[in-house]
Scaffold this motif. Structure first.
Motif, PDB file in Angstrom:
ATOM      1  N   ARG A  24       0.826  -1.216  -0.245  1.00  0.00           N
ATOM      2  CA  ARG A  24      -0.027  -0.020  -0.044  1.00  0.00           C
ATOM      3  C   ARG A  24       0.992   1.063   0.006  1.00  0.00           C
ATOM      4  O   ARG A  24       0.753   2.211  -0.500  1.00  0.00           O
ATOM      5  N   ALA A  25       2.099   1.281   0.759  1.00  0.00           N
ATOM      6  CA  ALA A  25       2.926   2.209   0.733  1.00  0.00           C
ATOM      7  C   ALA A  25       3.556   2.701  -0.488  1.00  0.00           C
ATOM      8  O   ALA A  25       3.819   3.605  -0.970  1.00  0.00           O
ATOM      9  N   GLU A  26       3.876   1.549  -1.246  1.00  0.00           N
ATOM     10  CA  GLU A  26       4.462   1.697  -2.491  1.00  0.00           C
ATOM     11  C   GLU A  26       3.647   2.117  -3.421  1.00  0.00           C
ATOM     12  O   GLU A  26       3.890   2.812  -4.611  1.00  0.00           O
ATOM     13  N   ILE A  27       2.272   1.749  -3.556  1.00  0.00           N
ATOM     14  CA  ILE A  27       1.352   1.998  -4.333  1.00  0.00           C
ATOM     15  C   ILE A  27       1.062   3.563  -4.120  1.00  0.00           C
ATOM     16  O   ILE A  27       0.861   4.493  -5.149  1.00  0.00           O
ATOM     17  N   GLU A  28       1.081   4.170  -2.931  1.00  0.00           N
ATOM     18  CA  GLU A  28       0.846   5.553  -2.577  1.00  0.00           C
ATOM     19  C   GLU A  28       2.252   6.250  -3.153  1.00  0.00           C
ATOM     20  O   GLU A  28       2.038   7.583  -3.844  1.00  0.00           O
ATOM     21  N   ARG A  29       3.505   5.821  -2.950  1.00  0.00           N
ATOM     22  CA  ARG A  29       4.602   6.517  -3.538  1.00  0.00           C
ATOM     23  C   ARG A  29       4.417   6.635  -5.149  1.00  0.00           C
ATOM     24  O   ARG A  29       4.715   7.799  -5.744  1.00  0.00           O
ATOM     25  N   LEU A  30       4.084   5.299  -5.983  1.00  0.00           N
ATOM     26  CA  LEU A  30       3.950   5.679  -7.338  1.00  0.00           C
ATOM     27  C   LEU A  30       2.807   6.314  -7.629  1.00  0.00           C
ATOM     28  O   LEU A  30       2.949   7.149  -8.767  1.00  0.00           O
ATOM     29  N   ARG A  31       1.765   6.643  -6.705  1.00  0.00           N
ATOM     30  CA  ARG A  31       0.686   7.484  -7.314  1.00  0.00           C
ATOM     31  C   ARG A  31       1.324   8.834  -7.167  1.00  0.00           C
ATOM     32  O   ARG A  31       0.859   9.725  -8.150  1.00  0.00           O
ATOM     33  N   PHE A  32       1.953   9.139  -6.163  1.00  0.00           N
ATOM     34  CA  PHE A  32       2.358  10.492  -5.950  1.00  0.00           C
ATOM     35  C   PHE A  32       3.695  10.856  -7.130  1.00  0.00           C
ATOM     36  O   PHE A  32       3.430  12.031  -7.593  1.00  0.00           O
ATOM     37  N   LEU A  33       4.356   9.774  -7.581  1.00  0.00           N
ATOM     38  CA  LEU A  33       5.020  10.035  -8.654  1.00  0.00           C
ATOM     39  C   LEU A  33       4.364  10.491 -10.175  1.00  0.00           C
ATOM     40  O   LEU A  33       4.744  11.148 -10.598  1.00  0.00           O
ATOM     41  N   LEU A  34       3.297   9.574 -10.062  1.00  0.00           N
ATOM     42  CA  LEU A  34       2.544   9.782 -11.380  1.00  0.00           C
ATOM     43  C   LEU A  34       1.832  11.182 -11.569  1.00  0.00           C
ATOM     44  O   LEU A  34       1.819  11.863 -12.455  1.00  0.00           O
ATOM     45  N   GLU A  35       1.515  11.545 -10.361  1.00  0.00           N
ATOM     46  CA  GLU A  35       0.998  13.062 -10.288  1.00  0.00           C
ATOM     47  C   GLU A  35       2.054  14.084 -10.484  1.00  0.00           C
ATOM     48  O   GLU A  35       1.738  15.043 -11.218  1.00  0.00           O
ATOM     49  N   SER A  36       3.193  13.784  -9.733  1.00  0.00           N
ATOM     50  CA  SER A  36       4.293  14.902 -10.157  1.00  0.00           C
ATOM     51  C   SER A  36       4.729  14.764 -11.785  1.00  0.00           C
ATOM     52  O   SER A  36       4.773  15.815 -12.438  1.00  0.00           O
ATOM     53  N   ASP A  37       4.747  13.561 -12.280  1.00  0.00           N
ATOM     54  CA  ASP A  37       5.119  13.475 -13.731  1.00  0.00           C
ATOM     55  C   ASP A  37       3.774  14.031 -14.694  1.00  0.00           C
ATOM     56  O   ASP A  37       4.355  14.476 -15.675  1.00  0.00           O
TER      57      ASP A  37
END
Length: 288
Positions: free
Chosen positions: A100-113
């Motif tokens: 779940r923490a990894e998914i949140e991190r990837l979601r944050f990166l997607l939003e930033s990208d």
């Protein structure tokens, strides 16, 4: 009246006490006996009371500690298997939390990208006249004389040679143009990411509890330093944008030269090229 006479010659008595008592009547009547508090019902035929286990003889080990019939081959007791299952459940729950923490991190990166993706609205169209020639269809019935066919082939070859010359003229200016557009997008992405980071830092600092006025004053001073540093970032962005606009103007001049020499379009730089330059300068200008 005379009493009846027995066979032995004795007279029978009319009263009960004179009557001889039989053996059955001599037995006590259970219903006439007084109630007893320690009376228990007799056991069933052929079944005795089961003996109670001696609790003092039992050891301290739980039945769970004793391996079952098939546990010896598996190399562990029932309690060990239960502990292993519980540990597996805990490991699985921990893995779920990590996922779940990894998914949140990837979601944050997607939003930033997503903020750094090129915006088509910032790139206006830039029409160019350098296009390959299209083969001409013969007019009439399509039957050409040898001279007409040769003339048509010569015209097509000339148009194709002009297109090859146009490509050679545009090759380096267009390569520099694409690199310049990439620099515009990099500049926008860096500034956008820095602005979002500074905004999040200031919002977090303002929302934290400050139990003493000294902490409030210290945060106020720190926030001023952050805003001052970000203001310098904005100044650097503006200076870099002017530099990119000047370089883009030179690239457009070279493209205009190709339009003039190859495609006989001397007004391209003052029309399409000028519109493109102004649109790029306004699209990447800071709004804050």
């Amino acid at each position: 009246a005379d009493k009846p006479v027995d066979k032995d010659g004795t007279k029978q008595s009319n009263s009960r006490k004179d009557k001889p008592v039989d053996a059955d009547e001599a037995a006590p009547n259970p219903f006439d006996a007084p109630a007893r508090s320690d009376w228990k019902p007799p056991p069933r035929d052929g079944a005795d009371e089961a003996p109670k286990p001696d609790e003092s003889a039992m050891d301290d080990e739980s039945p769970l500690d004793e391996p079952a019939a098939g546990d010896a081959a598996e190399g562990g007791s029932y309690r060990d298997r239960i502990a292993a299952a519980e540990q597996a459940n805990r490991d699985l729950a921990a893995q779920v939390e990590r996922n779940r923490a990894e998914i949140e991190r990837l979601r944050f990166l997607l939003e930033s990208d997503r903020d750094n993706e090129p915006s088509p609205a910032n790139l206006p169209p830039m029409p160019l006249s350098c296009r390959p020639p299209a083969p001409e269809t013969p007019a009439g019935d399509g039957v050409l004389s040898p001279g007409e066919s040769e003339a048509l082939d010569d015209a097509f070859d000339a148009a194709w040679e002009q297109f090859e010359e146009c490509k050679r003229c545009y090759q380096q200016p267009l390569a520099d143009f694409e690199a310049q557009i990439l620099l515009y997008e990099k500049l926008r992405g860096i500034y956008s990411g820095t602005k979002k980071y500074v905004t999040n830092v200031i919002t977090t600092g303002d929302s934290l509890a400050k139990p003493h006025y000294l902490l409030e004053n210290a945060w106020a001073a720190q926030k001023l330093d952050i805003k001052a540093a970000f203001a310098k970032t904005g100044q650097a962005y503006d200076a870099k944008l002017i530099e990119l606009n000047d370089k883009l103007s030179l690239i457009l001049d070279r493209i205009g030269e190709c339009e003039t020499s190859v495609n006989n379009n001397p007004m391209w730089r003052q029309t399409s090229g000028l519109f493109f330059h102004q649109t790029m300068a306004n699209s990447y200008k800071r709004s804050d």
